[in-house]
Design an enzyme around this catalytic site. Structure first.
Site, PDB file in Angstrom:
ATOM      1  N   GLY A  22      30.869 -13.964  36.673  1.00 58.83           N
ATOM      2  CA  GLY A  22      29.864 -14.810  37.295  1.00 58.83           C
ATOM      3  C   GLY A  22      30.471 -16.150  37.684  1.00 58.83           C
ATOM      4  O   GLY A  22      31.624 -16.435  37.375  1.00 58.83           O
ATOM      5  N   ASP A 137      18.336 -23.252  27.959  1.00 56.30           N
ATOM      6  CA  ASP A 137      18.283 -22.272  29.056  1.00 56.30           C
ATOM      7  C   ASP A 137      18.085 -20.864  28.501  1.00 56.30           C
ATOM      8  O   ASP A 137      18.847 -19.951  28.817  1.00 56.30           O
ATOM      9  CB  ASP A 137      19.560 -22.345  29.888  1.00 56.30           C
ATOM     10  CG  ASP A 137      19.384 -21.732  31.283  1.00 56.30           C
ATOM     11  OD1 ASP A 137      18.218 -21.519  31.687  1.00 56.30           O
ATOM     12  OD2 ASP A 137      20.399 -21.464  31.944  1.00 56.30           O
TER      13      ASP A 137
END
Length: 824
Positions: A22, A137
């Protein structure tokens, strides 16, 4: 995983980069592999952010704190370099899909799965909050799924990154749809913010939708602050807890501990995930095994430098033959050695049907010292010839709960130092500085500070206790002081300065997996005591057994449980073919008695923590027949260690305890590396890579490490059977006697032989244990006593252990040609 781009590095430190996982504004996440085969997710920060000194300070602080997050459901930081031009950190790689992918492709999870997910994620957040962090998060993309449970990723790092670049006005930190009202409004946040996000994640897992809908970011943020969550599709059983999590005011929400308790689930009845997700995990794991092969380990050449090579021909105080063979004559091995097969075999075993789930620049100038005094250790100097001087630290518990082991390590280290200094050809004089941490966390940190202040101290050995080891690790990292531990096998304790000089807690279970498979024991009770150690020793074994078609009864019997008789009766009633206990010696002793009273006659297997004389005293005659896997070479039982034990006894008039031989070896390993470097001055940074690229044959085992992260790749799982109130050595893992390569099997009854899992002569060892293959495994004896009773398990008698008062166990069979055999 995406292919690498031209701007991506091929290697980071010792990790080979395999692909992209990613990317984001701060950097890129890469898949890396260590020389020994361990897969890690490496987060590489862009160099432009690294130029900000404030960022570096925050990143350094957050990495140090994140290393203290210790929980089975939180992916640990295993390595990092906060001072590199492009800072990076590596975390354990989990091959399973993210929750977002699993729900997006396969639909919502069943209610039972959501409850399990909530309990385990709450436990992870509890650990994050205890470490003084706020995740910030929590979202489905940061939850990876494994067969044994979820893994929360990116904990503790978001704060360092957010403080650097996401502090502008009107910038929202987090993921819309899963952030709290206080995040949406840019207010100060705390642990309660993570709880709100967890509630949103649970709604998504149970319904496939977000509690505040979708659409433009502004609309989602407005609804998060002002509107009531849409919980109409949520199962009623989940509603009370989720509603409380989504309270608008932080003080109205439950704590992570409250959620964990409310969602507590007994998962022994089967997988917590639906079938399609289980298959997806297996597919991902198989794909990881097909990645490029592991690089061979390349070792530096060097001469002998260990203790025990003196002038009279004996292994203790005898001549330096330069061969590095024989008890007590350890040295740097000049032969290239392939990585240990243990971890690779275990990875292949588990994936057979499922998944695994500030730098210091201090130089130690080798100063001349003709003083025959010995400050802080056994110097052995005679004042006749001045030699350079080098210091080694020993952090040990000499006055606390592990004092017996700590004192033994201190004496063994002093013995090794004295023997080294008695050598006429020793290029330098060793000095040992021992600090008693008493098993106390603050005293452990003080010990490191004392070591760090000594410019001649280039490495340390320690600590004896688990808590002291955990607390000291960050301090060693800050001092850039290499730390070598022969006791600590915690899988979370990995960083740039640490060398784990023994098989980790999970890897010590490989012989257990092979034993259970070789004798086709299809139904196994895995009992953990609810501690982190208990989970580490049973978690991967659980995944491996399930992945290879075994029935696993995953049982948790909490440490200190009073009514163990009831627990033993409950477990025995399920008719397991064997019981594996992953807990401490005290409860193991009580549990042994309870299993006897419950009438259980099958194999009973204990782990490292059971290898303790106090277990024998606690269990009494009910300890007889227990099989124990341990990373300690028992000086009273392992033949190869007897010469060391005799020298120890002669010098100190006392028998050496467990881990004494390993402390002796640790001094030899450090001395050998220092000598092999051949430098007039030696820095701590010079010594660390030398330690990690050395294969050293000690008196207890053969030591080797992964150069990238200090993970152990040598030999050293010893197998004992309790007989006549003592631990009788019956074998060693992988390489028979701890030598180079698998030796031919010694005749039955020969001293030091008859044990371990090794390749019999006539062919190379198979790629995986024989029980992984379909059908009847090759080279494995038939089921003792015929077929299993109904239910696939139950008490059975194994005549091979029914001798000299031992309780029933598996038979001993000679290996067949070309097969992998476990001769217990």
């Amino acid at each position: 995983m995406e292919p690498l781009r031209s701007t991506d590095p091929a290697r980071i430190a010792g990790y080979r980069v395999l692909g992209r996982l990613g990317a984001g504004g701060m950097g890129v996440v890469l898949l890396g592999r260590s020389p020994g085969g361990a897969l890690v997710a490496i987060k590489l920060i862009r160099a432009e952010y690294a130029d900000d000194s404030g960022f570096r300070a925050r990143f350094r602080r957050e990495v140090a704190i994140a290393r203290q997050v210790r929980n089975r459901w939180a992916v640990p930081v295993v390595d990092a370099d906060t001072e590199a031009p492009a800072p990076w950190l590596a975390t354990e790689f989990v091959p399973g899909p993210a929750l977002s992918e699993a729900v997006g492709s396969g639909g919502p999870l069943p209610e039972r799965g959501v409850r399990a997910l909530g309990s385990m994620l709450a436990e992870a957040l509890e650990a994050v909050h205890t470490a003084g962090l706020v995740h910030r998060d929590v979202k489905p993309g940061n939850v990876l799924l494994g067969l044994d449970g979820p893994r929360l990723i990116d904990f503790g790092i978001a704060r360092a990154l957010d403080d650097t670049v996401l502090t502008a006005t009107d910038v929202i930190v987090g993921s819309p749809g899963f952030l709290s009202p206080e995040q949406a409004q840019g207010r100060r946040i705390g642990p309660a913010s993570d709880v709100f996000s967890l509630g949103c994640v649970l709604v998504y897992a149970a319904t496939g939708g977000r509690p505040f809908g979708t659409g433009p970011v502004e609309a989602m943020l407005f609804r998060t602050v002002h509107d009531t969550a849409d919980l109409s599709a949520l199962p009623p059983g989940l509603l009370p807890v989720v509603e409380a999590c989504l309270a608008k005011e932080p003080e109205d929400r439950p704590t992570a501990a409250d959620i964990r308790q409310a969602f507590a689930e007994d998962l022994s009845g089967g997988s917590w995930l639906p079938g399609p997700v289980t298959h997806l995990i297996a597919e991902r794991s198989a794909r990881m095994l097909a990645l490029p092969d592991i690089d061979a380990t390349s070792l530096d050449a060097g001469g002998d430098g260990g203790p025990g090579s003196g002038a009279d021909g004996s292994p203790f105080g005898g001549p330096d033959t330069g061969t590095g063979t024989g008890a007590g004559s350890g040295g740097r091995d000049t032969t290239a050695v392939s990585p240990s097969p243990g971890r690779r075999r275990f990875l292949a075993y588990v994936a057979g049907g499922a998944a695994l789930a500030a730098t210091g620049g201090t130089a130690a100038w080798l100063v001349s010292s003709g003083d025959d005094k010995d400050p802080g250790g056994e110097g052995g100097g005679n004042g006749k010839t001045a030699r350079p001087e080098l210091h080694i630290g020993l952090q040990a518990d000499l006055s606390g709960p592990s004092a017996a082991v700590g004192k033994g390590q201190d004496r063994a280290a002093r013995l090794a130092v004295a023997e080294h200094n008695a050598r006429g050809d020793a290029p330098f004089t060793l000095r040992l500085t021992t600090v008693d941490d008493g098993g106390d966390e603050e005293r452990a940190r003080a010990a490191v500070r004392r070591f760090a202040e000594d410019p001649l101290l280039v490495a340390a050995i320690g600590a004896t206790g688990t808590d002291a080891a955990r607390e000291a690790l960050v301090a060693y990292d800050e001092a850039a002081l290499p730390l070598l531990s022969v006791v600590d096998g915690d899988i979370r304790h990995l960083n740039r300065i640490f060398l784990c000089a023994r098989p980790r807690n999970d890897m010590q279970m490989l012989p257990v997996a092979e034993f259970l498979g070789a004798y086709e024991i299809d139904k196994v009770a895995l009992v953990d005591d609810g501690t982190e150690y208990g989970r580490q020793t049973t978690r991967f074994l659980d995944a491996g057994l399930r992945g290879n078609g075994r029935t696993v009864l995953a049982e948790t019997v909490r440490e200190g449980t009073r009514d163990l008789d009831a627990e033993a009766e409950r477990i025995a009633a399920k008719q397991p073919g064997a019981v594996v206990y992953g807990g401490g010696w005290r409860d193991a002793g009580r549990f042994a008695k309870s299993l006897t009273r419950a009438g259980f006659l099958g194999p009973k297997i204990g782990t490292q923590a059971v290898h303790d004389p106090r277990f024998l005293a606690e269990a009494g005659e009910d300890a007889a027949g227990w099989l124990v896997v341990s990373t300690a070479a028992d000086p009273a039982s392992v033949p190869a260690v007897h010469p060391f034990a005799a020298a120890y006894r002669k010098r100190f008039d006392h028998a050496p305890p467990l881990f004494a031989a390993e402390a002796y070896d640790a001094v030899g390993l450090i001395a050998s590396c220092a000598q092999g470097l051949g430098r007039e001055k030696l820095t701590r940074q010079d010594l660390l890579p030398a330690l990690r690229t050395t294969s050293y044959k000690g008196v207890s085992k053969s030591y080797a490490f992964e150069s990238a992260n200090g993970m152990y790749t040598g030999t050293g799982v010893f197998i004992y059977r309790v007989e006549r109130g003592r631990f009788r050595y019956i074998g060693m893992d992988g390489r028979g006697g701890g030598g180079r390569g698998p030796p031919p099997p010694p005749p039955r009854g020969r001293a030091g032989g008859g044990g371990g899992c090794e390749a019999a002569p006539g062919g190379p060892p198979p790629a995986r244990p024989p029980h992984v293959s379909p059908g009847a495994p090759r080279g494995v004896p038939p089921r003792p006593g015929g077929t299993h009773p109904p239910g696939g398990g139950g008490p059975r008698r194994y005549p091979g252990l029914a001798r000299r008062g031992a309780r029933p166990g598996p038979p001993v069979h000679p290996p067949r040609q070309g097969s992998l055999s476990c001769r217990w």
